[in-house]
Design a protein around this motif. Structure first.
Motif, PDB file in Angstrom:
ATOM      1  N   TYR A  11       0.827  -1.217   0.000  1.00 55.79           N
ATOM      2  CA  TYR A  11       0.000   0.000   0.000  1.00 55.79           C
ATOM      3  C   TYR A  11       0.864   1.271   0.000  1.00 55.79           C
ATOM      4  N   ILE A  12       1.665   1.453   1.040  1.00 51.11           N
ATOM      5  CA  ILE A  12       2.422   2.713   1.145  1.00 51.11           C
ATOM      6  C   ILE A  12       3.578   2.720   0.135  1.00 51.11           C
ATOM      7  N   GLY A  13       4.266   1.582   0.028  1.00 50.57           N
ATOM      8  CA  GLY A  13       5.411   1.503  -0.886  1.00 50.57           C
ATOM      9  C   GLY A  13       5.026   1.884  -2.311  1.00 50.57           C
ATOM     10  N   ILE A  30      11.863  -4.430  -4.792  1.00 52.09           N
ATOM     11  CA  ILE A  30      11.888  -5.850  -4.414  1.00 52.09           C
ATOM     12  C   ILE A  30      10.689  -6.096  -3.498  1.00 52.09           C
ATOM     13  N   ASP A  31       9.942  -7.144  -3.805  1.00 52.73           N
ATOM     14  CA  ASP A  31       8.779  -7.486  -2.983  1.00 52.73           C
ATOM     15  C   ASP A  31       8.530  -8.976  -3.167  1.00 52.73           C
ATOM     16  N   ASN A  32       8.254  -9.688  -2.064  1.00 49.66           N
ATOM     17  CA  ASN A  32       7.983 -11.125  -2.218  1.00 49.66           C
ATOM     18  C   ASN A  32       6.503 -11.394  -2.479  1.00 49.66           C
ATOM     19  N   SER A  34       4.077 -11.299  -0.598  1.00 53.29           N
ATOM     20  CA  SER A  34       3.336 -11.967   0.482  1.00 53.29           C
ATOM     21  C   SER A  34       2.070 -11.181   0.793  1.00 53.29           C
ATOM     22  N   ASN A  35       2.162  -9.851   0.725  1.00 59.08           N
ATOM     23  CA  ASN A  35       0.981  -8.993   0.903  1.00 59.08           C
ATOM     24  C   ASN A  35       0.898  -7.924  -0.175  1.00 59.08           C
ATOM     25  N   GLY A  36       1.742  -8.008  -1.164  1.00 59.65           N
ATOM     26  CA  GLY A  36       1.793  -6.950  -2.181  1.00 59.65           C
ATOM     27  C   GLY A  36       0.898  -7.264  -3.367  1.00 59.65           C
ATOM     28  N   HIS A  72      12.626   1.270   2.982  1.00 58.82           N
ATOM     29  CA  HIS A  72      12.313  -0.076   3.468  1.00 58.82           C
ATOM     30  C   HIS A  72      10.925  -0.155   4.124  1.00 58.82           C
ATOM     31  N   PHE A  73       9.960  -0.698   3.349  1.00 54.62           N
ATOM     32  CA  PHE A  73       8.592  -0.884   3.850  1.00 54.62           C
ATOM     33  C   PHE A  73       8.303  -2.336   4.214  1.00 54.62           C
ATOM     34  N   ALA A  74       9.158  -3.263   3.758  1.00 52.34           N
ATOM     35  CA  ALA A  74       8.816  -4.687   3.840  1.00 52.34           C
ATOM     36  C   ALA A  74       8.708  -5.150   5.291  1.00 52.34           C
ATOM     37  N   ASP A  91      10.774 -12.786  12.899  1.00 56.45           N
ATOM     38  CA  ASP A  91      11.417 -13.339  11.712  1.00 56.45           C
ATOM     39  C   ASP A  91      11.346 -12.344  10.547  1.00 56.45           C
ATOM     40  N   ASN A  92      10.131 -11.915  10.190  1.00 57.16           N
ATOM     41  CA  ASN A  92       9.993 -11.109   8.962  1.00 57.16           C
ATOM     42  C   ASN A  92      10.350  -9.637   9.166  1.00 57.16           C
ATOM     43  N   ASN A  93      10.283  -9.156  10.406  1.00 58.48           N
ATOM     44  CA  ASN A  93      10.617  -7.740  10.600  1.00 58.48           C
ATOM     45  C   ASN A  93      12.066  -7.581  11.063  1.00 58.48           C
ATOM     46  N   PRO A 140       4.054  -7.098  20.167  1.00 58.14           N
ATOM     47  CA  PRO A 140       5.287  -7.515  19.486  1.00 58.14           C
ATOM     48  C   PRO A 140       5.550  -6.743  18.206  1.00 58.14           C
ATOM     49  N   TYR A 141       4.503  -6.338  17.487  1.00 58.12           N
ATOM     50  CA  TYR A 141       4.710  -5.553  16.261  1.00 58.12           C
ATOM     51  C   TYR A 141       5.518  -4.290  16.570  1.00 58.12           C
ATOM     52  N   GLY A 142       5.049  -3.505  17.557  1.00 55.71           N
ATOM     53  CA  GLY A 142       5.762  -2.274  17.925  1.00 55.71           C
ATOM     54  C   GLY A 142       7.164  -2.584  18.442  1.00 55.71           C
ATOM     55  N   THR A 144       9.086  -5.072  17.505  1.00 58.31           N
ATOM     56  CA  THR A 144      10.008  -5.379  16.402  1.00 58.31           C
ATOM     57  C   THR A 144      10.474  -4.084  15.732  1.00 58.31           C
ATOM     58  N   LYS A 145       9.580  -3.092  15.660  1.00 59.86           N
ATOM     59  CA  LYS A 145       9.958  -1.840  14.981  1.00 59.86           C
ATOM     60  C   LYS A 145      10.983  -1.058  15.811  1.00 59.86           C
ATOM     61  N   ILE A 146      10.830  -1.047  17.135  1.00 65.86           N
ATOM     62  CA  ILE A 146      11.819  -0.301  17.934  1.00 65.86           C
ATOM     63  C   ILE A 146      13.145  -1.073  17.965  1.00 65.86           C
ATOM     64  N   ALA A 183      -5.168  -1.889   0.299  1.00 66.44           N
ATOM     65  CA  ALA A 183      -5.766  -3.220   0.230  1.00 66.44           C
ATOM     66  C   ALA A 183      -4.917  -4.202   1.026  1.00 66.44           C
ATOM     67  N   HIS A 184      -5.268  -4.378   2.279  1.00 69.01           N
ATOM     68  CA  HIS A 184      -4.586  -5.381   3.096  1.00 69.01           C
ATOM     69  C   HIS A 184      -5.503  -6.598   3.232  1.00 69.01           C
ATOM     70  N   ASN A 185      -4.884  -7.740   3.514  1.00 65.81           N
ATOM     71  CA  ASN A 185      -5.692  -8.939   3.716  1.00 65.81           C
ATOM     72  C   ASN A 185      -5.148  -9.747   4.907  1.00 65.81           C
TER      73      ASN A 185
HETATM   74  N1  NAD Z   1      -0.420   1.295   6.970  1.00 72.69           N
HETATM   75  C1  NAD Z   1      -0.201   1.981   8.101  1.00 72.69           C
HETATM   76  O1  NAD Z   1      -1.081   2.708   8.607  1.00 72.69           O
HETATM   77  C2  NAD Z   1       1.159   1.899   8.782  1.00 72.69           C
HETATM   78  C3  NAD Z   1       1.342   2.587   9.992  1.00 72.69           C
HETATM   79  C4  NAD Z   1       2.601   2.543  10.605  1.00 72.69           C
HETATM   80  C5  NAD Z   1       3.637   1.832  10.014  1.00 72.69           C
HETATM   81  N2  NAD Z   1       3.421   1.137   8.849  1.00 72.69           N
HETATM   82  C6  NAD Z   1       4.550   0.398   8.253  1.00 72.69           C
HETATM   83  O2  NAD Z   1       4.687   0.805   6.904  1.00 72.69           O
HETATM   84  C7  NAD Z   1       5.163  -0.287   6.100  1.00 72.69           C
HETATM   85  C8  NAD Z   1       4.253  -0.466   4.897  1.00 72.69           C
HETATM   86  O3  NAD Z   1       2.920  -0.696   5.348  1.00 72.69           O
HETATM   87  P1  NAD Z   1       1.767  -1.061   4.317  1.00 72.69           P
HETATM   88  O4  NAD Z   1       0.487  -0.706   4.977  1.00 72.69           O
HETATM   89  O5  NAD Z   1       2.095  -0.521   2.999  1.00 72.69           O
HETATM   90  O6  NAD Z   1       1.907  -2.658   4.306  1.00 72.69           O
HETATM   91  P2  NAD Z   1       1.758  -3.675   3.090  1.00 72.69           P
HETATM   92  O7  NAD Z   1       1.592  -5.021   3.682  1.00 72.69           O
HETATM   93  O8  NAD Z   1       0.726  -3.187   2.128  1.00 72.69           O
HETATM   94  O9  NAD Z   1       3.195  -3.575   2.373  1.00 72.69           O
HETATM   95  C9  NAD Z   1       4.316  -4.306   2.795  1.00 72.69           C
HETATM   96  C10 NAD Z   1       4.936  -4.939   1.548  1.00 72.69           C
HETATM   97  O10 NAD Z   1       6.125  -5.632   1.910  1.00 72.69           O
HETATM   98  C11 NAD Z   1       6.153  -6.903   1.274  1.00 72.69           C
HETATM   99  N3  NAD Z   1       6.980  -7.776   2.123  1.00 72.69           N
HETATM  100  C12 NAD Z   1       6.730  -8.176   3.393  1.00 72.69           C
HETATM  101  N4  NAD Z   1       7.745  -8.919   3.867  1.00 72.69           N
HETATM  102  C13 NAD Z   1       8.660  -9.015   2.867  1.00 72.69           C
HETATM  103  C14 NAD Z   1       9.935  -9.635   2.747  1.00 72.69           C
HETATM  104  N5  NAD Z   1      10.467 -10.358   3.756  1.00 72.69           N
HETATM  105  N6  NAD Z   1      10.622  -9.511   1.577  1.00 72.69           N
HETATM  106  C15 NAD Z   1      10.080  -8.801   0.536  1.00 72.69           C
HETATM  107  N7  NAD Z   1       8.884  -8.190   0.594  1.00 72.69           N
HETATM  108  C16 NAD Z   1       8.182  -8.284   1.749  1.00 72.69           C
HETATM  109  C17 NAD Z   1       4.703  -7.315   1.157  1.00 72.69           C
HETATM  110  O11 NAD Z   1       4.466  -8.250   0.125  1.00 72.69           O
HETATM  111  C18 NAD Z   1       4.020  -5.964   0.887  1.00 72.69           C
HETATM  112  O12 NAD Z   1       3.945  -5.698  -0.498  1.00 72.69           O
HETATM  113  C19 NAD Z   1       5.232  -1.487   7.023  1.00 72.69           C
HETATM  114  O13 NAD Z   1       6.579  -1.617   7.443  1.00 72.69           O
HETATM  115  C20 NAD Z   1       4.348  -1.099   8.205  1.00 72.69           C
HETATM  116  O14 NAD Z   1       4.773  -1.714   9.385  1.00 72.69           O
HETATM  117  C21 NAD Z   1       2.204   1.151   8.216  1.00 72.69           C
END
Ligand code: NAD
Length: 320
Positions: A11-13, A30-32, A34-36, A72-74, A91-93, A140-142, A144-146, A183-185
């Motif tokens: 979404y944001i990326g 680069i995007d895997n 998984s949610n993109g 870096h949004f992943a 693991d993923n963050n 845990p989400y917060g 991992t970010k800190i 569009a998140h799922n």
């Molecule tokens: N949406 C919000 O309101 C919000 C608020 C605060 C922080 N964030 C942060 O902003 C970032 C983007 O958020 P978003 O809402 O766009 O999420 P999103 O899930 O739409 O985008 C994340 C993208 O990263 C990809 N991805 C995940 N793990 C990966 C990996 N290991 N390797 C490659 N690609 C990978 C996914 O496929 C997805 O396309 C995230 O880091 C999230 O924690 C979002």
């Protein structure tokens, strides 16, 4: 030289990619997936389907594409899921970012913009929240970010990788072209949940109406994704020899009920809702102070009203 966008199909990326391309930057994603979303990718950005933990692939991209900075949004970002399955988030963050930073370190890439979150603050000590509010995540989400922010700090000290960590509050809205949107799922964010319910004639749940706020529902600070994208570009352009941390919100709190009312005006439809129990770990009020990024980088949001944010999201949602 090119910019590598990790998670650029999300979404944001995808919104940041669009704004960077408008400014003629050379972009690699680069995007895997998984949610993109493949359909969110721009034809002018070169795309690699892969995981940022794949150091061989990331190092090849850095080399072949002459990458000199990274955005870096992943990450995974579902708070509730992180409570049930923290391992998935570490693991993923954390581990994935560690792997990415190692690839940068080994290949002399010295610049990274990182998506952090208001979730690092937990229950804030004062409102509006400034960057010097103590960090005390309650999920845990917060956490991992800190942890990643701290890792960035030490990678800067030891290896000279400069960073800007942007702590987003509630990101919403969509690009005015209507071609990409949120569009998140599963979807856990209020505005898309409301708009999907309007589109599909469903009822939404409001979690708690007994908070210590004027109408009893939680108050959050919403920021338009295009304003957020502009902040990333400023961060990239102005990052020099000093790493930085900035909040990104609109310095304005809106309750869940206020968002519901604004969405009724924008869509012209009545929104059906029911009151459900509070969710664990939802602070009553989160409002950002974004004075620091305004003062230091000259960031000026353009789409500040709930009507502008919701109508741009509706423009996308009603067709998708
Ligand atoms: N949406 C919000 O309101 C919000 C608020 C605060 C922080 N964030 C942060 O902003 C970032 C983007 O958020 P978003 O809402 O766009 O999420 P999103 O899930 O739409 O985008 C994340 C993208 O990263 C990809 N991805 C995940 N793990 C990966 C990996 N290991 N390797 C490659 N690609 C990978 C996914 O496929 C997805 O396309 C995230 O880091 C999230 O924690 C979002």
């Amino acid at each position: 030289m090119s910019i590598l966008i990790c998670g650029g199909a999300g979404y944001i990326g995808s919104h940041v990619v669009l704004e960077l391309i408008k400014k003629n930057y050379d972009i690699v994603v680069i995007d895997n997936l998984s949610n993109g979303h493949k359909e969110f990718l721009q034809k002018d950005a070169r795309f690699y389907e892969g995981d940022i933990r794949d150091e061989k692939l990331v190092e090849k991209i850095i080399h072949d594409e002459k990458i000199d900075s990274v955005v870096h949004f992943a990450a995974f970002s579902l708070v509730g899921e992180s409570m049930i399955n923290p391992a998935k988030y570490y693991d993923n963050n954390v581990l994935a970012t560690f792997s990415l930073l190692n690839s940068l370190r080994k290949n002399n890439v010295k610049k990274i913009i990182f998506s952090s979150t208001a979730a690092v603050y937990g229950e804030p000590q004062s409102i509006p929240i400034t960057e010097d509010n103590p960090v005390n995540p309650i999920n845990p989400y917060g956490e991992t970010k800190i942890t990643i922010e701290k890792m960035l700090h030490w990678f800067d000290k030891a290896y000279g990788i400069k960073y800007v960590a942007l702590r987003y509050f509630n990101v919403a809205g969509a690009d005015e072209s209507g071609q990409i949107g949120e569009a998140h799922n599963p979807e856990t964010h209020l505005i898309p949940i409301i708009l999907k319910a309007v589109r599909d004639n469903k009822t939404i749940k409001i979690f708690g109406n007994d908070y210590p706020t004027p109408d009893g529902t939680c108050i959050r600070d919403y920021i338009h994704v295009t304003d957020l994208a502009a902040a990333h570009i400023l961060a990239l352009e102005k990052l020099s020899d000093q790493s930085k941390i900035y909040n990104l919100g609109n310095n304005k709190g809106l309750s869940v009920m206020e968002i519901v009312k604004a969405a009724e005006i924008v869509t012209g439809k009545k929104i059906n809702y029911e009151i459900a129990p509070r969710r664990v770990g939802d602070p009553a009020i989160l409002i950002a102070s974004s004075e620091k990024i305004k003062n230091e980088l000259g960031w000026q949001p353009k789409f500040c009203t709930p009507e502008k944010i919701i109508s741009s999201a509706w423009n996308w949602h009603k067709n998708h």
